[in-house]
Design an enzyme around this catalytic site. Sequence first.
Site, PDB file in Angstrom:
ATOM      1  N   SER A 131      92.402 -86.380  38.645  1.00  0.00           N
ATOM      2  CA  SER A 131      91.651 -85.478  39.517  1.00  0.00           C
ATOM      3  C   SER A 131      92.557 -84.375  40.059  1.00  0.00           C
ATOM      4  CB  SER A 131      91.037 -86.255  40.684  1.00  0.00           C
ATOM      5  OG  SER A 131      92.009 -86.529  41.675  1.00  0.00           O
ATOM      6  N   ASN A 172      94.905 -85.822  42.460  1.00  0.00           N
ATOM      7  CA  ASN A 172      95.926 -86.773  42.024  1.00  0.00           C
ATOM      8  C   ASN A 172      97.327 -86.179  41.988  1.00  0.00           C
ATOM      9  OD1 ASN A 172      93.792 -88.602  39.696  1.00  0.00           O
ATOM     10  ND2 ASN A 172      94.320 -89.063  41.814  1.00  0.00           N
ATOM     11  N   ASP A 215      89.160 -96.770  37.611  1.00  0.00           N
ATOM     12  CA  ASP A 215      89.978 -97.085  38.781  1.00  0.00           C
ATOM     13  C   ASP A 215      90.562 -98.490  38.679  1.00  0.00           C
ATOM     14  OD1 ASP A 215      91.174 -96.649  41.198  1.00  0.00           O
ATOM     15  OD2 ASP A 215      89.344 -96.821  42.396  1.00  0.00           O
TER      16      ASP A 215
END
Length: 252
Positions: free
Chosen positions: A72, A75, A27
């Site tokens: 993900s 996303n 991240d």
Amino acid sequence: MAELPLTSTTGIPEVRPIPRHIAIIMDGNGRWAKLRGLPRAEGHRQGVEAVRRVVRHCAELGVEHLTLFAFSSENWRRPPEEVGFLMGLFRMMLQREVTRMHRNGVRLTVIGDRGRFDAELQSLIAKAEARTAGNTKICLNIAANYGGRWDIVQAMNRLTRAHPERAGCYTELELQAELALGWAPEPDLFIRTGGEQRLSNFLLWQLAYTELYFTDTLWPDFREEALDEAVRSYQCRERRFGRTSEQLAVSS
């Protein structure tokens, strides 16, 4: 059929000084770029450099499995131009990095629902996995269009299709075998960079007894020293798996 790895709830896994399996949420790419007045795309490019460093250092440390959350299932909600850039970056990585991975003994696997990827990307994934399938230095698992809830649901669906007559009687180990990483040991150490402290639908089943480590370091700045610090934190944890400290003292 290969013997499945021991899980943290059906047995007591061996505790080693170096984690066998590390899982990372990478991240902070966008914030890294914003702090420098750069487009988010540049943050993602620098994030690829961080991936190279971490894979190399994990292999040097003796980590057997490294699972990286690249994209993900949620996303897809990002701006279309960013999603398109990330898909292009993934395609480029598969085209340019696989030779390097193969040369360095890295086995590449991709976990997640591939059905939403275009045919070219699906083909590149399959070819990369086939080319590196025999490598044993380290297994790099890229989670792409992956979600922990999807993983559990698809595992249950596979079980019900294979054994409909046993519905309602499945065991934990049977479900475990159908998960995207059912063949791998559960992660010993989970790392999330970027300052957030949540799992974000990542490996929800597999992280049941994983040691969690959160750092404010943004992913493009995550270097070998930062990984070493996370491993040192792991080495200071008391991994009880439901037992007491006194039991650990007796068994040691």
